[in-house]
Scaffold this active site. Structure first.
Site, short mmCIF file in Angstrom:
data_model
loop_
_atom_site.label_atom_id
_atom_site.label_comp_id
_atom_site.label_asym_id
_atom_site.label_seq_id
_atom_site.Cartn_x
_atom_site.Cartn_y
_atom_site.Cartn_z
N GLN A 188 15.30 -4.09 -25.02
CA GLN A 188 15.42 -3.31 -23.79
C GLN A 188 14.79 -1.93 -23.90
O GLN A 188 14.45 -1.31 -22.91
CB GLN A 188 16.89 -3.14 -23.42
CG GLN A 188 17.56 -4.42 -23.02
CD GLN A 188 19.07 -4.30 -23.10
OE1 GLN A 188 19.72 -3.96 -22.14
NE2 GLN A 188 19.62 -4.55 -24.27
N ARG A 207 -18.77 -1.47 -16.47
CA ARG A 207 -18.41 -2.73 -15.79
C ARG A 207 -17.51 -2.45 -14.60
O ARG A 207 -16.73 -1.50 -14.62
CB ARG A 207 -17.65 -3.66 -16.74
CG ARG A 207 -18.34 -3.91 -18.07
CD ARG A 207 -19.62 -4.73 -17.88
NE ARG A 207 -20.50 -4.57 -19.02
CZ ARG A 207 -20.64 -5.49 -19.97
NH1 ARG A 207 -19.95 -6.60 -19.92
NH2 ARG A 207 -21.47 -5.28 -20.97
N ASP A 241 0.79 -1.24 0.00
CA ASP A 241 0.00 0.00 0.00
C ASP A 241 0.82 1.29 0.00
O ASP A 241 0.27 2.36 -0.18
CB ASP A 241 -0.91 0.05 1.24
CG ASP A 241 -1.97 -1.04 1.19
OD1 ASP A 241 -2.21 -1.56 0.10
OD2 ASP A 241 -2.54 -1.36 2.25
N GLY A 284 25.38 1.94 -24.12
CA GLY A 284 26.58 2.63 -24.60
C GLY A 284 27.72 2.34 -23.65
O GLY A 284 28.02 1.18 -23.36
N ARG A 334 25.71 -20.20 -22.04
CA ARG A 334 24.80 -19.70 -23.08
C ARG A 334 24.97 -18.20 -23.11
O ARG A 334 25.18 -17.58 -22.07
CB ARG A 334 23.35 -20.02 -22.72
CG ARG A 334 22.99 -21.46 -22.81
CD ARG A 334 22.89 -21.93 -24.26
NE ARG A 334 22.48 -23.31 -24.34
CZ ARG A 334 23.30 -24.36 -24.22
NH1 ARG A 334 24.59 -24.17 -24.01
NH2 ARG A 334 22.83 -25.58 -24.32
#
Ligand code: ADP
Length: 737
Positions: free
Chosen positions: A616, A295, A169, A528, A608
């Site tokens: 991004q 709604r 909250d 960069g 990997r």
């Protein structure tokens, strides 16, 4: 790796040896709590302390037994990205009683625990403070009852407490953001974005209920972030007769080509007589008065769910580290403190002062002193409210002032999520201030080619949630075409320019590497020469290393990292994550690092690699970027208005002082307008980065949490401060994002 050039304090000086720290989560759960627990455990172990989990909040502390268990480094692995709280939370009636707290004290003393780290809301923190105050009395009783001996009572005579606020909250005074709020906003905005597409198709009105029984922060900020038509919050009940006014606004917005309406209602929304305003009441009103297809959606626990946002992970990690430091530095006389965020800094505040102030907000609302309630929530809350009011509703033409100034807005550089929110805000604030607003397409390139025209209030409707740059942006520099740009400015009589963009900017990084074994992921990030994304992304993702330009690295560092990962594969955490900023080193390329790790890891782990690339810069802006874009741009526009008036003489604007060209940005705790000529001295133009990067001091955190020995600058972390009434919550969530 080399360290940033700042005052360093080695942790060996701040030892936790011989200390035992327990960590628990209590009250309502919130995303990011796990990141806080992880940081406390790892930082605690790092400084040589014993760390214990207490499961199920205070209930586990009262019950003892297996609920209080020593934590290991590995036991908090793979927790960072998980929502909720892995160690469990509960509401505990017994802890509210003296007997309950006596049992809890017994359980702690038996294990030698005198440091307690509580992650919860104001209720949990109040309980913690009470426990601390009673501690010596409780120990006396335990001695009397023969449950502990007097040696133990002396040895463990002081209980140290530090709190972290976990609450979706954002209802706690003293901190700009509580752990979980940003993630809850993410959930809300995802839903609102989804609802907007269907509402758009059917020309519907949606009434959305968001959490916040006593605090309207989530409702207000989500209304700001999606440009809602109306918002109802407990701190600022609408004036009597609001029903008619709201219906007028809704129908006016529809007439202005808007096909949908969004009304956001905080769970605890009330009217001026403290009577609840329900979503059904609002719906029936719209149907009855306007006949709109309407709604209701009640978000409920969705808001607590899902993975924590990058912001919450970073916030919680920083707070967890700070909490351990606070415990190490505490003496018997320091009051219990709470770790808070102020601007982009973490500070320590006296826990009880914050709790009292939080309770005063409720009291003010109960007494119908609503303006006081808003003030007590802090300046940022007030500012959110002001900005919302400013942007949501257009004043009738006749009520607008006329300034006779023309102001142009343009985007430059790479597109970044949040740019459109900034343009919308500038345009609307500018119009409200009486200026004629112009939009330039395609940055300076479009400018010199004459792609400039007036932009109106309705033209920027719905812009907050859109990614990229709707105006269009280019990297073209203005220098070559200055004459033509000046000609355009003369032609359109432009008195001021608001430029949104800059050196490399991009906002999002997400990568999941869990679920695989004996594998190291090598990820290249953008930026960069700026290593912000790699570093801060690394902190949010729990990376093992992040290579950046600002912190030079050599073959010895690479070797140390490979060895570190080899060691790590022997533990139960058989996974690694390495980030590399695109320009971190021209020879140690991503391919090179991938091949080096692959070769050196042979038989132990495989690799990997992944180049994140333009993803991004894409996607819808996060709630933070929407709001930050909106607020910073409103502030910029107001500043421009002020300067225009100040420098207007005999029919002309004189822009010949240093501060007639400024950059607005966050510095420590405040938003600052800094003359660009001054910035020139602080900028490395070759690499397009500032010479000093504030976030470099976060890098040691990532390393500590990944188990490297390193040094950490604690010179400006957390000294205890007092809560100043209405202390400016200058900016929410500015840290790290
Ligand atoms: P939150 O921490 O989210 O505000 P609660 O108010 O429900 O949630 O508090 C969580 C728990 O903290 C309670 O169940 C109770 O065990 C403890 N607690 C709250 N207030 C007190 C208090 N005044 N004295 C002792 N314990 C308290």
């Amino acid at each position: 790796m080399a360290q940033p050039d700042c005052k360093k304090i080695f942790f060996e000086n701040l030892s936790g040896a011989g200390k035992a720290i327990a960590v628990l989560t209590s009250g309502g759960d919130a995303q990011g709590m796990n990141a806080a627990v992880r940081a406390v455990v790892r930082m605690g172990i790092y400084v040589g302390a014993k760390v214990y989990f207490i499961r199920e909040g205070y209930q586990g502390m009262v019950d003892g037994g297996d609920n209080i268990k020593e934590a290991s480094w590995e036991s908090v692995s793979s927790m960072l990205q998980v929502g909720g709280t892995v160690i469990g939370s509960a509401r505990c009636k017994e802890f509210r009683t003296h007997e309950g707290r006596l049992k809890a004290a017994h359980n702690l003393v038996q294990r030698g625990i005198t440091n307690l780290c509580v992650i919860g809301g104001d209720g949990s923190l109040t309980g913690a403070n009470l426990f601390r105050e009673e501690w010596s009395g409780l120990l006396g009783e335990l001695v009397e009852q023969g449950l502990i001996d007097s040696d133990a009572s002396q040895k463990y005579s002081a209980l140290h407490i530090v709190g972290m606020v976990g609450s979706i909250d954002n209802d706690f005074c003293g901190t700009d953001m509580t752990i979980g709020t940003d993630s809850a906003l993410h959930r809300i905005i995802e839903v609102v974005d989804a609802i907007m597409t269907t509402a758009q198709s059917h020309q519907r009105t949606f009434v959305l209920e968001v959490m916040g029984r006593h605090c309207g922060y989530l409702a207000l900020v989500s209304a700001l972030a999606c440009g809602a038509d109306w918002v109802l919050i407990p701190e600022m009940p609408p004036e009597d007769g609001w029903e008619k006014k709201m219906c007028q606004k809704l129908s006016a917005n529809r007439a202005g080509m808007k096909r949908l309406n969004i009304i956001i209602v905080a769970e605890g929304a009330i009217d001026r007589n403290n009577k609840p305003i329900t979503t059904d009441y609002v719906k029936n009103l719209v149907v009855k008065c306007l006949g709109f297809d309407t709604r209701v959606t009640i978000l409920g626990h969705v808001q607590r769910g899902g993975t924590p946002s990058a912001f919450d992970r970073i916030l919680a990690s920083r707070m967890g580290v700070e909490a351990v430091l606070a415990l190490l530095e505490t003496t018997a006389n320091t009051p219990a403190c709470v770790v808070s965020l102020c601007g982009n800094q973490s500070v320590r505040l006296p826990l009880m002062e914050c709790v009292q102030m939080t309770q005063e907000v409720q009291k003010a609302m109960d007494e119908k002193k609503f303006e006081d309630a808003v003030k007590l929530r802090g300046r940022s809350f007030e500012n959110n409210l002001k900005t919302y009011k400013l942007l949501a509703h257009r004043k009738p033409e006749s009520e607008l002032p006329s300034s006779n100034f023309n102001v142009a807005v343009l985007n430059v550089g790479a597109p970044a999520a949040g740019m459109n929110a900034a343009v919308r805000s500038a345009v609307r604030v500018g119009i409200s201030e009486g200026h004629k607003m112009f939009a330039v397409n395609d940055g300076f390139e479009g400018f010199y080619k004459g792609q400039i025209k007036e932009i109106k209030w309705a033209d920027v409707g719905g812009w907050t949630g859109q990614g990229g740059s709707l105006l269009g942006t280019k990297r073209t520099l203005p220098a070559k075409h200055v004459d033509k740009i000046a000609e355009q400015m003369r032609k359109h009589n432009i008195n001021a320019l608001l430029i949104i963009g800059g050196f490399e900017t991009c906002d999002r990084i997400k990568q999941s590497a869990s679920g695989t074994k004996r594998r190291v992921f090598i990820i290249e990030t953008m930026g960069g020469y700026c290593g912000y994304l790699a570093s801060v992304g690394g902190l949010a993702a729990g990376a093992d290393a992040a290579y950046i330009y600002e912190e030079p690295f050599d073959i010895r560092d690479l070797q140390a990292n490979v060895e570190h990962l080899t060691e790590k594969m022997k533990t139960s955490i058989q996974r690694g994550l390495v980030l590399r900023n695109e320009n971190s080193n021209e020879n140690y390329t991503t391919d090179f690092i991938y091949q080096l790790y692959t070769e050196e890891g042979k038989g132990v782990f495989d690799c990997r690699k992944n180049v994140l690339g333009h993803m991004q810069q894409g996607g819808a802006p996060s709630p933070f970027d929407r709001n930050f874009g909106t607020k910073i741009s409103a502030k910029a526009m107001q500043w421009i208005s002020k300067k225009l008036v100040e420098t207007f003489r005999q029919g002309r604007v004189f822009a010949n002082t240093e501060d007639s060209c400024c950059l607005l940005g966050m510095r420590r705790r405040a938003l600052v307008f800094q003359p660009v000529v001054q910035l020139k001295e602080e900028t490395d133009f070759v690499h397009r980065i500032p010479q000093e990067q504030w976030w470099l001091k976060l890098r040691p955190l990532m390393k500590i949490l990944a188990k490297y020995k390193t040094s950490y600058d604690v010179s400006d972390s957390g000294q205890l401060e007092h809560v100043v009434r209405n202390r400016s919550k200058e900016s929410d969530a500015s840290a790290a994002m």
